[in-house]
Design a protein around this motif. Structure first.
Motif, PDB file in Angstrom:
ATOM      1  N   LEU A  33       0.862  -1.185   0.000  1.00 12.63           N
ATOM      2  CA  LEU A  33       0.000   0.000   0.000  1.00 12.63           C
ATOM      3  C   LEU A  33       0.894   1.229   0.000  1.00 12.63           C
ATOM      4  O   LEU A  33       2.040   1.171   0.452  1.00 12.63           O
ATOM      5  N   PHE A  34       0.368   2.356  -0.483  1.00 10.53           N
ATOM      6  CA  PHE A  34       1.121   3.598  -0.321  1.00 10.53           C
ATOM      7  C   PHE A  34       1.181   3.952   1.158  1.00 10.53           C
ATOM      8  O   PHE A  34       0.206   3.756   1.898  1.00 10.53           O
ATOM      9  N   SER A  36       1.206   6.362   4.422  1.00 10.92           N
ATOM     10  CA  SER A  36       0.367   7.518   4.743  1.00 10.92           C
ATOM     11  C   SER A  36       1.081   8.806   4.332  1.00 10.92           C
ATOM     12  O   SER A  36       2.290   8.961   4.533  1.00 10.92           O
ATOM     13  N   PRO A  38       0.181  13.259   3.383  1.00  6.18           N
ATOM     14  CA  PRO A  38      -0.832  14.308   3.195  1.00  6.18           C
ATOM     15  C   PRO A  38      -1.113  14.574   1.716  1.00  6.18           C
ATOM     16  O   PRO A  38      -1.994  15.363   1.394  1.00  6.18           O
ATOM     17  N   PHE A  39      -0.384  13.883   0.856  1.00  5.75           N
ATOM     18  CA  PHE A  39      -0.528  14.105  -0.584  1.00  5.75           C
ATOM     19  C   PHE A  39      -1.177  12.871  -1.227  1.00  5.75           C
ATOM     20  O   PHE A  39      -1.330  11.840  -0.587  1.00  5.75           O
ATOM     21  N   GLY A  40      -1.495  12.974  -2.479  1.00  7.49           N
ATOM     22  CA  GLY A  40      -2.180  11.873  -3.134  1.00  7.49           C
ATOM     23  C   GLY A  40      -1.313  10.671  -3.369  1.00  7.49           C
ATOM     24  O   GLY A  40      -1.801   9.555  -3.545  1.00  7.49           O
ATOM     25  N   VAL A  41      -0.029  10.863  -3.357  1.00  3.66           N
ATOM     26  CA  VAL A  41       0.886   9.756  -3.578  1.00  3.66           C
ATOM     27  C   VAL A  41       2.069   9.975  -2.640  1.00  3.66           C
ATOM     28  O   VAL A  41       2.482  11.114  -2.405  1.00  3.66           O
ATOM     29  N   VAL A  43       5.816   9.765  -1.795  1.00 10.48           N
ATOM     30  CA  VAL A  43       7.159   9.605  -2.339  1.00 10.48           C
ATOM     31  C   VAL A  43       8.155  10.269  -1.404  1.00 10.48           C
ATOM     32  O   VAL A  43       7.804  11.182  -0.655  1.00 10.48           O
ATOM     33  N   THR A  44       9.397   9.813  -1.464  1.00 11.90           N
ATOM     34  CA  THR A  44      10.448  10.368  -0.629  1.00 11.90           C
ATOM     35  C   THR A  44      11.028  11.614  -1.294  1.00 11.90           C
ATOM     36  O   THR A  44      10.693  11.941  -2.433  1.00 11.90           O
ATOM     37  N   ALA A  45      11.939  12.263  -0.576  1.00 14.18           N
ATOM     38  CA  ALA A  45      12.545  13.477  -1.106  1.00 14.18           C
ATOM     39  C   ALA A  45      13.343  13.223  -2.380  1.00 14.18           C
ATOM     40  O   ALA A  45      13.521  14.129  -3.191  1.00 14.18           O
ATOM     41  N   ASP A  46      13.838  12.005  -2.558  1.00 15.58           N
ATOM     42  CA  ASP A  46      14.578  11.720  -3.790  1.00 15.58           C
ATOM     43  C   ASP A  46      13.693  11.052  -4.846  1.00 15.58           C
ATOM     44  O   ASP A  46      14.183  10.616  -5.880  1.00 15.58           O
ATOM     45  N   GLY A  47      12.402  10.954  -4.560  1.00 18.35           N
ATOM     46  CA  GLY A  47      11.475  10.522  -5.592  1.00 18.35           C
ATOM     47  C   GLY A  47      11.114   9.052  -5.589  1.00 18.35           C
ATOM     48  O   GLY A  47      10.363   8.611  -6.454  1.00 18.35           O
ATOM     49  N   ASN A  48      11.633   8.296  -4.629  1.00 16.38           N
ATOM     50  CA  ASN A  48      11.209   6.891  -4.543  1.00 16.38           C
ATOM     51  C   ASN A  48       9.811   6.801  -3.936  1.00 16.38           C
ATOM     52  O   ASN A  48       9.444   7.624  -3.084  1.00 16.38           O
ATOM     53  N   TYR A  49       9.060   5.793  -4.347  1.00 15.49           N
ATOM     54  CA  TYR A  49       7.755   5.590  -3.726  1.00 15.49           C
ATOM     55  C   TYR A  49       7.944   5.138  -2.287  1.00 15.49           C
ATOM     56  O   TYR A  49       8.911   4.455  -1.952  1.00 15.49           O
ATOM     57  N   TYR A  51       6.133   2.957   0.497  1.00 14.47           N
ATOM     58  CA  TYR A  51       5.085   1.944   0.626  1.00 14.47           C
ATOM     59  C   TYR A  51       5.013   1.397   2.044  1.00 14.47           C
ATOM     60  O   TYR A  51       6.011   1.378   2.773  1.00 14.47           O
TER      61      TYR A  51
END
Lengths: 151, 597
Positions: A33-34, A36, A38-41, A43-49, A51
């Motif tokens: 699952l994504f 938690s 506050p945004f719709g997706v 992701v970390t500061a370097d752009g990794n998802y 989960y």
């Protein structure tokens, strides 16, 4: 067609290695699952998802000593993360901040944190992104030699 | 509503890739293409038909040039001379460029209750990334004027069109009266060249909003037609104290050595993934920066106006907390290191700069190289902040260090709690149909979609994307209860209704992609993602639905009229992904009635 089972973003089947008695027919999986956010997706500061990963082992026939311990690893095994021992309910929750990763459950003597597993691999699985593969040598690019692109 | 239905392309056929017969036909055709094609090499490329060396001058008629791309990637055989099946469009063709005024930076305009701002839509000259180009501007500015107004006031904007394309202005996120929503064929007629339209804008909610055309925004918005509307709250403590405020608009622009790539004239190009730019812009500039003193708190109001790019805004080495989004503050402030912001979303974020030095705010993503099948880190600096050693004149550090909770937001959201757990009223599936795409693209996509990422952060297939147009691609919102699609969907509500809408982004479609879903004239909550309840809620008008995910929205259907629901990727919107719904006037209780009066 609406997904009939929406709670999991997707499920990673964990395939038994058969190296541990009583586990060859065990059902094991990781629900993704994504995390938690506050945004719709997430992701970390370097752009990794980012989960949430829930590991579950069902109907394990293993009755011997030791602990089933969960691990994450990058697909080149250069980075390994200890997740911890599965609980009494044979499940484990953790977070993942890699886009492509292996999920591994090993049988360990110790339930303490470690850099690498020592015991046998019981189950292993791959994030869905593991299906992403070079197009070289396939379909429209069947004439492209994989070796040209480092494969 | 007829206009909306007309915009949806009907009769599109899905390519049934499971068909054995079709598979044989494809293999035969593919063998023929390969036999007829010269050997492809990574360096040879074979782009003879793509006018890559053609250098247009501003004002010249447009010709197609292929988009810039990673030239180490081999060319798809069979596409060496392929061009989009629509004509190329560039603004200002045939116009004496010397007579077009140079654009100037956006100005701030304070509008009090009853005030009117005159806005002229016209050609402007811009200088971006070393290129002189003809673009569009509101009042000759980039971005358009920053309109400041007070909550509860009514302001007027008279828009006069002096470009060749018909236009309208949509006041994004504002719960205004329906007649001024700016949707052609639904709430108004297009503003043709030489015509004007007077918008009456009652601003009922405080926060950051924006305005843009609702006609071919893939062209008009991309060319600079956008601006913000900042609505001040009467409560001076609505936000915490800050040393300064910056209103920032994020955008990107697709250019090559000759300037901006032409747009499709009768339909958008880049219909599959949307038109990603390769030049990042903040308030229309490539080198935006500010100077602050040590310890200053900067409040950023950030809007993403890009056609398709979702930014992952990363505040490197600076502490940041998220305060508000589209239509309200969050229930509580929250520390963040980065903000993923999709097209049309807004966020209010407070950032403290503790130490002297230069801080870069970046777009940091894990891009995908589809050909190699790999993720790679891609970082672009969006703006810089130079922090002096001088301490800030006023220190708000103690206040900043405390995360505030906004009880009135929680209380407001709490009045909708009875609806959180109930079944959805409507369910939408997001998918796509294609027809007449070049066969090599269809075949490549079949392999490429073995894995589909939740988000597309970069244009990983610029050639295939460019060649796909709104004539071949139909993005679809499908009502799973009725089977109706896009403009055929005719939802109707009564003012005061609360609608629970479940959206499933089908990962098994021909080309799955995330979609930022925008609902006009109303506000909504994102209740859950993949069955997991969101924790820190905020009223939204646009939110991301990742590929494969199921997102539940709770819509406060409080504003009567004929409204739109659509994807805010400009090329998806103009490839069919929208429909209208009706909110009939109804009886409201005391608080609601006074809010809408």
């Amino acid at each position: 067609m609406v997904d009939p089972d929406p709670p999991a973003y997707y499920r990673i089947p964990l395939v038994p290695t058969g190296r541990v008695p009583g586990t060859a027919r065990t059902v094991a999986f990781g629900d993704v699952l994504f995390a938690s956010s506050p945004f719709g997706v997430a992701v970390t500061a370097d752009g990794n998802y980012s989960y949430e990963l829930q590991l579950t082992v069902e109907r394990s026939g293993y009755k011997g000593p030791g602990h089933f311990v969960g691990w994450l690893a990058t697909s080149d095994l250069k980075q390994v993360k200890w997740l911890g021992p599965l609980g009494d309910d044979n499940s484990l929750s953790s977070t993942v901040e890699w886009n492509k990763f292996l999920v591994i459950v090993t049988l360990e003597e110790s339930d303490q944190p470690a850099n690498r597993w020592q015991g046998p691999v019981v189950f292993r699985g791959l994030s869905r992104s593991g299906l992403m593969h070079t197009m070289a040598g396939h379909g429209p690019f069947s004439r492209e030699p994989c070796a040209t692109f480092g494969y | 509503m007829n206009r909306v239905r007309l915009l949806a392309i009907s009769g599109a056929r899905h390519i049934p890739d499971s068909s054995l017969l079709l598979g044989r036909v494809k293999r035969f055709l593919w063998a023929a293409i390969l036999a007829a094609s010269p050997p492809i090499s990574a360096t040879g490329q074979g782009h003879e038909g793509h006018m890559m060396v053609h250098a247009e001058q501003p004002g010249e008629a447009a010709v197609w040039r292929m988009p810039p791309m990673d030239m180490s990637m081999p060319m798809l055989p069979g596409l060496e001379s392929a061009l989009p099946p629509v004509g190329p469009f560039l603004p200002g063709a045939g116009v004496d460029v010397s007579e077009i005024p140079e654009a100037r930076p956006g100005e701030q305009v304070q509008l009090d209750d009853g005030d009117t701002l005159n806005v002229v839509v016209s050609l402007v000259r811009r200088h971006i990334a070393g290129h002189h180009m003809v673009m569009y501007g509101y009042n000759g500015q980039y971005p358009g004027p920053l309109i400041k107004a007070n909550r509860g006031s009514t302001v007027y904007v008279n828009v006069e069109n002096r470009i060749v394309l018909p236009t309208t202005v949509h006041w994004h996120g504002i719960r205004l009266d329906n007649a001024f929503d700016g949707v052609p064929g639904v709430t108004q007629a297009p503003i043709n060249t030489g015509e004007a339209f007077l918008y009456e804008i009652k601003v009922r909610d405080s926060g950051i909003y924006w305005y843009h055309p609702h006609m071919r925004e893939d062209i008009q918005q991309d060319l600079g037609l956008y601006g913000n509307l900042l609505v001040a709250d009467p409560d001076p403590n609505h936000y915490g104290p800050a040393n300064r405020e910056e209103v920032l608009i994020l955008d990107d622009l697709l250019v090559d050595a000759a300037g901006p790539l032409p747009w499709g004239d009768e339909a958008p190009t880049h219909a599959l993934m949307g038109r990603f730019g390769n030049v990042m812009l903040v308030n229309g500039m490539t080198d935006f920066g500010i100077e602050v003193d040590r310890g200053e708190i900067v409040r950023y109001y950030v809007t993403n106006v890009a056609n398709t790019r979702t930014f992952n805004l990363t505040f490197r080495n600076a502490r940041a907390k998220i305060v508000a989004s589209d239509v309200s503050r969050f229930e509580k402030e929250q520390w963040v290191s980065n903000i993923p912001i999709a097209p049309a979303e807004r966020y209010v974020v407070d950032v403290i700069y503790d130490e002297p030095g230069e801080y870069a705010t970046t777009n940091s993503v894990q891009a995908i190289n589809h050909f190699r099948g790999t993720f790679y880190s891609s970082v672009d600096t969006l703006w810089t902040v130079n922090v002096s050693a001088e301490p800030a004149a006023a220190s708000y550090r103690e206040t900043f260090d405390v995360l505030r909770s906004f009880d009135e937001v929680t209380a407001d959201i709490g009045t909708f709690a009875d609806h959180f757990q109930r079944p959805p009223d409507h369910t939408l599936e997001l998918t796509v149909k294609v027809e007449d795409l070049p066969l090599p693209i269809v075949l490549a996509m079949e392999i490429d979609t073995l894995y589909v990422p939740p988000m597309e952060w970069n244009d990983a297939m610029p050639m295939m994307n460019w060649l796909s147009t709104g004539k071949q691609v139909t993005w679809i919102l499908r009502d799973t209860d009725t089977g109706k699609e896009n403009g055929e969907i005719g939802w109707s509500f009564e003012q005061g209704d609360v609608a629970k809408i479940r959206i499933f982004n089908n990962p098994r479609s021909f080309h799955p992609m995330h979609h930022p879903i925008h609902i006009h004239g109303q506000r909504y909550l994102v209740l859950s993602i993949d069955g997991v309840a969101t924790k820190n809620r905020v009223w939204k008008d646009t939110a991301i639905v990742p590929v494969g995910s199921t997102v539940d929205l709770l819509v406060d259907m409080s504003n009567p009229g004929e409204w739109m629901l659509h994807c805010h990727i400009a090329e998806h919107l103009h490839s069919g992904m929208m429909f209208g719904f009706t909110v009939r006037p109804g009886e409201l209780d005391g608080d609601q009635a006074s809010f809408w009066n």
